[in-house]
Write a protein that holds these residues in place. Sequence first.
Motif, mmCIF file in Angstrom:
data_model
loop_
_atom_site.group_PDB
_atom_site.id
_atom_site.type_symbol
_atom_site.label_atom_id
_atom_site.label_comp_id
_atom_site.label_asym_id
_atom_site.label_seq_id
_atom_site.Cartn_x
_atom_site.Cartn_y
_atom_site.Cartn_z
ATOM 1 N N ASP A 173 -32.178 25.400 2.736
ATOM 2 C CA ASP A 173 -30.623 25.791 3.007
ATOM 3 C C ASP A 173 -30.370 26.895 3.735
ATOM 4 O OD1 ASP A 173 -27.886 25.097 2.302
ATOM 5 O OD2 ASP A 173 -28.125 26.747 1.014
ATOM 6 N N ASP A 224 -31.234 26.961 7.410
ATOM 7 C CA ASP A 224 -30.116 26.081 7.955
ATOM 8 C C ASP A 224 -28.896 26.828 8.243
ATOM 9 O OD1 ASP A 224 -31.495 23.540 8.264
ATOM 10 O OD2 ASP A 224 -30.780 22.838 6.276
ATOM 11 N N ARG A 225 -28.453 27.632 7.585
ATOM 12 C CA ARG A 225 -27.257 28.199 7.374
ATOM 13 C C ARG A 225 -27.183 29.647 8.253
ATOM 14 N NH1 ARG A 225 -25.244 29.531 3.165
ATOM 15 N NH2 ARG A 225 -26.749 29.093 1.446
#
Length: 418
Positions: free
Chosen positions: A258, A261-262
């Motif tokens: 996560d 990803d960000r």
Amino acid sequence: MHWTRYALVTLILVAGLGAPSRAAAGPGRCALTVVAHEDDDLLFVNPEISDDIAAGRCVTTLYVTSGDAARGPDYWRSRERGEMAAYARMAGRPARWTEQTRLVRGHPVHRATLAGTRITLLFLRLPDRVGGWPDQTLQLLWLDPSVRMYTLDAGHRYTRATLLTVLTAVMVIYQPTVIRTLDFRGAYGDGDHDDHHTVAYLTHAAQLRYRTPHRITGHLGYPVARRPANLTAARYRAKLGHFLAYAPHDRVVCQTADRCDRGGYGAYLRRDVRVPAPAGPGRNVAGQALPAASSGNEATVEVAAKAVDGRRDGALLGEWVTVGERAGAWLTLTWPDPQVLNRIVLYDRPNRADRITGAVLRFSDGSTVPVGPLPDDGSPLTVHFAPKAVTSLRFTVTGVSGTTRDAGLAEIRAVTAA
């Protein structure tokens, strides 16, 4: 919890790296990747490496610096273990590594080989830009043949010449038909890491000495984030998974899918972009020259090389500063091969006191071009002229302001016409 096992072999110093035999590797089946830091291969070159491993090719990756970031041996050694974990995952094998240190042309190279595979990782363990700042950086080594760098493990000395010799020797030993590295077309100051460009320049120069038929590819570093994503979702997830095997060993990078990803790492991981050959118009080739000057401030490392380091605002000692020189100060750039230029871009030192009011450019073909006052606000002065093929240029100061004490330049760029 994921446990990784390592087999550590007693330190051995011998004359070669013991590459896979040609019979074991198979004809035309070896690839060598040369990068600056542990994680560059995972971010900017993959999935090409994992593709080679999946195809059963022999794969060697060489890390020129330790990626230490001045954080000490526990940190850079952990990054090495992270690379071992990532390659074991790519191979689908337990992380059972044999580690040895061996001599290549008299220089110790740390080698790790993965059991049951033809995967080899090589570590030169030089300091990175942060760890070697200000006078032991790869960029300075590339630009100044007199510079010395020392490995972080044993303090072994490298020069530009010896580093090129070791890189070429590794190519001869492992016989790659494919050589991959970072961006050898871009220039210092274009948004990429100095170490990335320097390792790419060194690798490109070394492969010119390597006689076995091969091809070389360069890969965009940090600027790849500005390009369109070009990996499929499945390819991205596989690449991310290999990176996350490395991540627990490097506290600086993203640690979860996560977060990656960000964040910025996701932008790198979604892309794999090759660069064109280092040829053609519009390139700044100042960083491919050997700079020299009438004087430079050795105490602060504000020497000739700093005029072509890509920094034009004076940050990080990014200036060429003479020692008490005014009119008569000079800077030369000399290239190993002719360059077809049609403009020079000049940046004066970014302070109000020291200002160049006149200069002349003299080229190796005997031509000269006068230069008017350089802007005193940090903006560039671009000097245009008809295209000319030259191997050197000299910038000579002919006039300065009354307040000038130490003439110099923040930056000089030499731009190709062809």
